[in-house]
Each structure stands twice: as C-alpha cells, then as structure tokens.
Design a protein around this motif. Sequence first.
Motif, PDB file in Angstrom:
ATOM      1  N   GLU A   1      -0.405   2.329  11.745  1.00  0.00           N
ATOM      2  CA  GLU A   1       0.487   1.257  12.186  1.00  0.00           C
ATOM      3  C   GLU A   1       0.066  -0.087  11.595  1.00  0.00           C
ATOM      4  N   TRP A   2      -1.247  -0.341  11.556  1.00  0.00           N
ATOM      5  CA  TRP A   2      -1.740  -1.596  10.979  1.00  0.00           C
ATOM      6  C   TRP A   2      -1.389  -1.655   9.491  1.00  0.00           C
ATOM      7  N   ILE A   3      -1.593  -0.558   8.777  1.00  0.00           N
ATOM      8  CA  ILE A   3      -1.286  -0.531   7.339  1.00  0.00           C
ATOM      9  C   ILE A   3       0.201  -0.771   7.108  1.00  0.00           C
ATOM     10  N   ALA A   4       1.050  -0.141   7.918  1.00  0.00           N
ATOM     11  CA  ALA A   4       2.497  -0.341   7.765  1.00  0.00           C
ATOM     12  C   ALA A   4       2.867  -1.813   7.947  1.00  0.00           C
ATOM     13  N   ARG A   5       2.240  -2.476   8.902  1.00  0.00           N
ATOM     14  CA  ARG A   5       2.517  -3.914   9.098  1.00  0.00           C
ATOM     15  C   ARG A   5       1.995  -4.728   7.922  1.00  0.00           C
ATOM     16  N   ASP A   6       0.827  -4.346   7.389  1.00  0.00           N
ATOM     17  CA  ASP A   6       0.222  -5.117   6.301  1.00  0.00           C
ATOM     18  C   ASP A   6       1.043  -5.003   5.013  1.00  0.00           C
ATOM     19  N   VAL A   7       1.443  -3.793   4.646  1.00  0.00           N
ATOM     20  CA  VAL A   7       2.207  -3.642   3.399  1.00  0.00           C
ATOM     21  C   VAL A   7       3.613  -4.215   3.524  1.00  0.00           C
ATOM     22  N   ALA A   8       4.118  -4.337   4.761  1.00  0.00           N
ATOM     23  CA  ALA A   8       5.429  -4.961   4.947  1.00  0.00           C
ATOM     24  C   ALA A   8       5.423  -6.406   4.474  1.00  0.00           C
ATOM     25  N   LYS A   9       4.252  -7.057   4.521  1.00  0.00           N
ATOM     26  CA  LYS A   9       4.135  -8.453   4.089  1.00  0.00           C
ATOM     27  C   LYS A   9       4.409  -8.611   2.594  1.00  0.00           C
ATOM     28  N   ILE A  10       4.237  -7.530   1.823  1.00  0.00           N
ATOM     29  CA  ILE A  10       4.449  -7.589   0.374  1.00  0.00           C
ATOM     30  C   ILE A  10       5.688  -6.802  -0.040  1.00  0.00           C
ATOM     31  N   GLY A  11       6.568  -6.557   0.927  1.00  0.00           N
ATOM     32  CA  GLY A  11       7.857  -5.964   0.600  1.00  0.00           C
ATOM     33  C   GLY A  11       7.944  -4.460   0.712  1.00  0.00           C
ATOM     34  N   ILE A  12       6.898  -3.803   1.216  1.00  0.00           N
ATOM     35  CA  ILE A  12       6.924  -2.352   1.373  1.00  0.00           C
ATOM     36  C   ILE A  12       7.269  -2.047   2.826  1.00  0.00           C
ATOM     37  N   ASP A  13       8.548  -1.884   3.070  1.00  0.00           N
ATOM     38  CA  ASP A  13       9.052  -1.632   4.425  1.00  0.00           C
ATOM     39  C   ASP A  13       8.975  -0.134   4.698  1.00  0.00           C
ATOM     40  N   CYS A  14       8.105   0.255   5.618  1.00  0.00           N
ATOM     41  CA  CYS A  14       7.906   1.671   5.912  1.00  0.00           C
ATOM     42  C   CYS A  14       7.532   1.828   7.379  1.00  0.00           C
ATOM     43  N   THR A  15       7.480   3.060   7.844  1.00  0.00           N
ATOM     44  CA  THR A  15       7.011   3.370   9.189  1.00  0.00           C
ATOM     45  C   THR A  15       5.596   3.921   9.096  1.00  0.00           C
ATOM     46  N   PRO A  16       4.882   3.985  10.200  1.00  0.00           N
ATOM     47  CA  PRO A  16       3.551   4.623  10.176  1.00  0.00           C
ATOM     48  C   PRO A  16       3.594   6.064   9.684  1.00  0.00           C
ATOM     49  N   ASP A  17       4.725   6.747   9.871  1.00  0.00           N
ATOM     50  CA  ASP A  17       4.840   8.127   9.392  1.00  0.00           C
ATOM     51  C   ASP A  17       4.824   8.211   7.872  1.00  0.00           C
ATOM     52  N   ASN A  18       5.123   7.099   7.194  1.00  0.00           N
ATOM     53  CA  ASN A  18       5.069   7.059   5.729  1.00  0.00           C
ATOM     54  C   ASN A  18       3.675   6.754   5.206  1.00  0.00           C
ATOM     55  N   VAL A  19       2.704   6.615   6.109  1.00  0.00           N
ATOM     56  CA  VAL A  19       1.325   6.293   5.741  1.00  0.00           C
ATOM     57  C   VAL A  19       0.436   7.500   6.009  1.00  0.00           C
ATOM     58  N   PHE A  20      -0.384   7.842   5.028  1.00  0.00           N
ATOM     59  CA  PHE A  20      -1.282   8.997   5.100  1.00  0.00           C
ATOM     60  C   PHE A  20      -2.687   8.526   4.766  1.00  0.00           C
ATOM     61  N   ILE A  21      -3.650   8.841   5.627  1.00  0.00           N
ATOM     62  CA  ILE A  21      -5.026   8.384   5.435  1.00  0.00           C
ATOM     63  C   ILE A  21      -5.825   9.391   4.608  1.00  0.00           C
ATOM     64  N   THR A  22      -6.571   8.871   3.634  1.00  0.00           N
ATOM     65  CA  THR A  22      -7.411   9.702   2.764  1.00  0.00           C
ATOM     66  C   THR A  22      -8.862   9.253   2.847  1.00  0.00           C
ATOM     67  N   SER A  23      -9.732  10.096   2.343  1.00  0.00           N
ATOM     68  CA  SER A  23     -11.156   9.751   2.263  1.00  0.00           C
ATOM     69  C   SER A  23     -11.386   8.952   0.987  1.00  0.00           C
ATOM     70  N   GLY A  24     -10.992   7.692   1.036  1.00  0.00           N
ATOM     71  CA  GLY A  24     -11.039   6.825  -0.138  1.00  0.00           C
ATOM     72  C   GLY A  24      -9.828   7.056  -1.014  1.00  0.00           C
ATOM     73  N   SER A  25      -9.508   6.081  -1.847  1.00  0.00           N
ATOM     74  CA  SER A  25      -8.348   6.243  -2.731  1.00  0.00           C
ATOM     75  C   SER A  25      -8.604   7.282  -3.812  1.00  0.00           C
ATOM     76  N   GLN A  26      -9.879   7.606  -4.074  1.00  0.00           N
ATOM     77  CA  GLN A  26     -10.167   8.649  -5.056  1.00  0.00           C
ATOM     78  C   GLN A  26      -9.628   9.998  -4.594  1.00  0.00           C
ATOM     79  N   GLN A  27      -9.728  10.282  -3.304  1.00  0.00           N
ATOM     80  CA  GLN A  27      -9.146  11.522  -2.791  1.00  0.00           C
ATOM     81  C   GLN A  27      -7.638  11.513  -2.948  1.00  0.00           C
ATOM     82  N   ALA A  28      -7.025  10.362  -2.779  1.00  0.00           N
ATOM     83  CA  ALA A  28      -5.590  10.259  -2.990  1.00  0.00           C
ATOM     84  C   ALA A  28      -5.214  10.656  -4.415  1.00  0.00           C
ATOM     85  N   LEU A  29      -5.979  10.186  -5.394  1.00  0.00           N
ATOM     86  CA  LEU A  29      -5.694  10.533  -6.790  1.00  0.00           C
ATOM     87  C   LEU A  29      -5.860  12.032  -7.026  1.00  0.00           C
TER      88      LEU A  29
END
Length: 408
Positions: free
Chosen positions: A80-108
């Motif tokens: 929820e915090w991430i969804a609010r933070d990225v909304a400040k830069i134009g990324i309008d999403c819900t918390p369901d659109n956010v997925f937590i990883t073990s660092g961004s390297q795991q995301a890659l």
Amino acid sequence: MLDWEQIFATRSSRMRASEIRELLKLLDQPDIISFAGGIPDPALFPDVAFKEAYSDIFSSAQVGSALQYSVSEGYKPLREWIARDVAKIGIDCTPDNVFITSGSQQALDYLGKLFLSPNDTALVTWPTYLGALSAFNAYEPNYDQLSLNGNRTPEAYRDTAAKTGGSVKFAYLSADFSNPTGETIDLAAREKLLALADELDIAILEDAAYQHLRYDGEAIPPIMALDIARRGGIENTRTIYSGSFSKTLAPGLRVGFVVAAMPVIRKLVLMKQAADLHSSTINQIAIEHVASRGFDAQVAKIKAVYSKRRDAMLSALDKYMPKNATWTRPEGGMFVWVTLPEGMDGAELLAKSIATEKVAFVPGKAFYADGSNANTLRMSFSCADEAMIDEGIKRLGRLISNAIKAAA
C-alpha cells in the motif's frame, strides 16, 4: 572424479562471475580508493530508525506474524505504501499491482524466467546493467542493441531475432541515472520506445533502482507513467516497473518490488511460491515502518551528500583527466561513465591502477552484451568523500595520461 560439467544443465555455461562482486572485496583494503562498488554509503543508513522499527515489532503482538510465513505477494501495508509512493510520479495502481521481491535483482531473475525461452532476444542498451545480463543469461537468450534514437525499424529487430531461432520478448533499460553510465533517457526517446514496443508487441522492463536520486534537472515521467496515461490504466500497459529500497534505505534487508498489470503479477506470485515462498516478513514490516515514518527525510539526506560527491568527481575529472577522454555528467544516481581513447583496455588499466595508484573502478567491457568497448570504465562516487574523490581521480588521471603517452 565425477565430471560435474556433464551433469549441469546447459544454461549453467552462461553463468559468469560478477566483476563488480569480485571488486567489492577491495573495499576491505584500507589503502585502496575505490570507485568500484555501486553501493550506498553505510554511514548514511537510517540505523536508528531501523533499531526503533525492530524494537517496535518485537515489543508488540505483531512479532508472531513478523516471524511467521506470509503471503507470496508481500506484506500488504508495504504494498500500500509503494502504491501511494509511485502514484506521486504518475504510476496509478492498486496494492494488488505491487509484488514484493528479495531485492530488485530477484525481480530481474523472475522476469527473465517469465519471458525468455532459449534463443529468444532481449533488447538492451549498449552498455547495460551487468546484473541484468547475469540474471537473463541463465535463460539462454540472445541480445540485440536497443536503439533509442529511432534508427532501427521493428522489422530489423524481428529479422535479427528470427535468424537466431527466437523472437523479441522485451526491451530492458534503466531510464533514470542508469547503471553504468549515469545517463537519463529523455522524454522523446521514452515515447519512441513505447511506440517500438507496440510495433513489436513486446514488454518493457523499466529498472527504476535510482528513481529517487535526482540531484538537479527536470524530472521526466517514468515510462510506465507515460504508458498508463496513453492507455487509460495500468491493466492495459505493457511496461513492468521494478524498484528497490536498497539505494534509499538499506540494501542488506533485500526488499525490492515490481509494479505491473495483474496477469504479470499472478505469474510472478507463482514463481515466488516455487522459489522462496515469500521475501522476509520481518524485513518487509521494518521497511514499511521506516518508510512510512521518514522516507522523504532519508532521501533528502542522502541526496545532499551524493550530489556533492557527484560534483566533486566531475570537477576532478575536468581538472585531471586528459582531453582525449570523455565522461557523462549525470543528473542523479551513483555513476560516471568514462570513455578512453580507442585501443586502451579498462581491465589492463585496472590492474596497473591497483598495483601503482591504489585506485579501483569497474572496467566497462563487462556491461556490453557482446563484450565490446574495452576502452570504457565505470566509476561510482557514492562511497568516497570529496577529498578521496579528488585524490583518486588525480592518481587515475596521471595513470591514464601516462598510458596514452606510452601508446603514442
């Protein structure tokens, strides 16, 4: 003796040791001035805030859930915090659109696994983040140079991919203060990339690890924000945005995230369930505590320090480097990219620099998918103070000037 190489999967042959991880060992040598590791200065970590966060967790009823298994999507208050933070830069999403990883390297790693079949093509900038190449390599792709000036047609990309037995699957880039060059992709190039991705019908992987570290210049909307504005909502976008708390709060907690349309998120959740179930629950809770209580103040603190170090490095390069060397002038991030005269080799220069000048950097060749451009090097200003930067660049400038004279 067992011949392990005959048993390993073919993908293991694509795995390479990270030159950066090896160079980080130099940080333990007190006589080395290191511009090698692109890591945050530990003196700037919000350690008191984390001490309070963990104390609060362990002194409350929350400790049971903090030490327990959790959902694969990630701790909901953090999402929820991430969804609010990225909304400040134009990324309008819900918390369901956010997925937590073990660092961004795991995301890659997950995104490489999700999109790449053997012989498929990934479009990457030349140079590109070494960690991305390492993550994608295991899935046996081919690489093609992503052109952001519009001088290659979609058909050219398709033809090149077809010749190697696959298809183009995504374009990967860091749009702001990229690792390794420190450069920022302008608005026109971002819009051209979206048009190219539409033509090729591919995903865009936007690595935003340095998003918050802008020191000057005008902010440019993330590619995902442009995509959302064009398509009317995140569920219609082809951009996948990844971020991290490693450069702002603390890398050791290994908390990153992906923002994407739900079909992508659902696949990533399945991967998480098969890999490590979920990222550390207690670390996610601690990150949310610290971010919600003082993220903006922490970012302001580190930007004030890093911007001075960036300025010090650029000033020293102007002062000490030979005129036939060039370098980038980043508006943020942690890196300056230096290009030396043709024929020079960054790896050979590093060996001499360590032996004679006690200055470390990363040879640039490792950041090119084809191993080209050996006459480049990456330097980070994040972990050296202004005096160390001046002295280190002075020594390095002397070494490079002497090497150019010797080759003349």
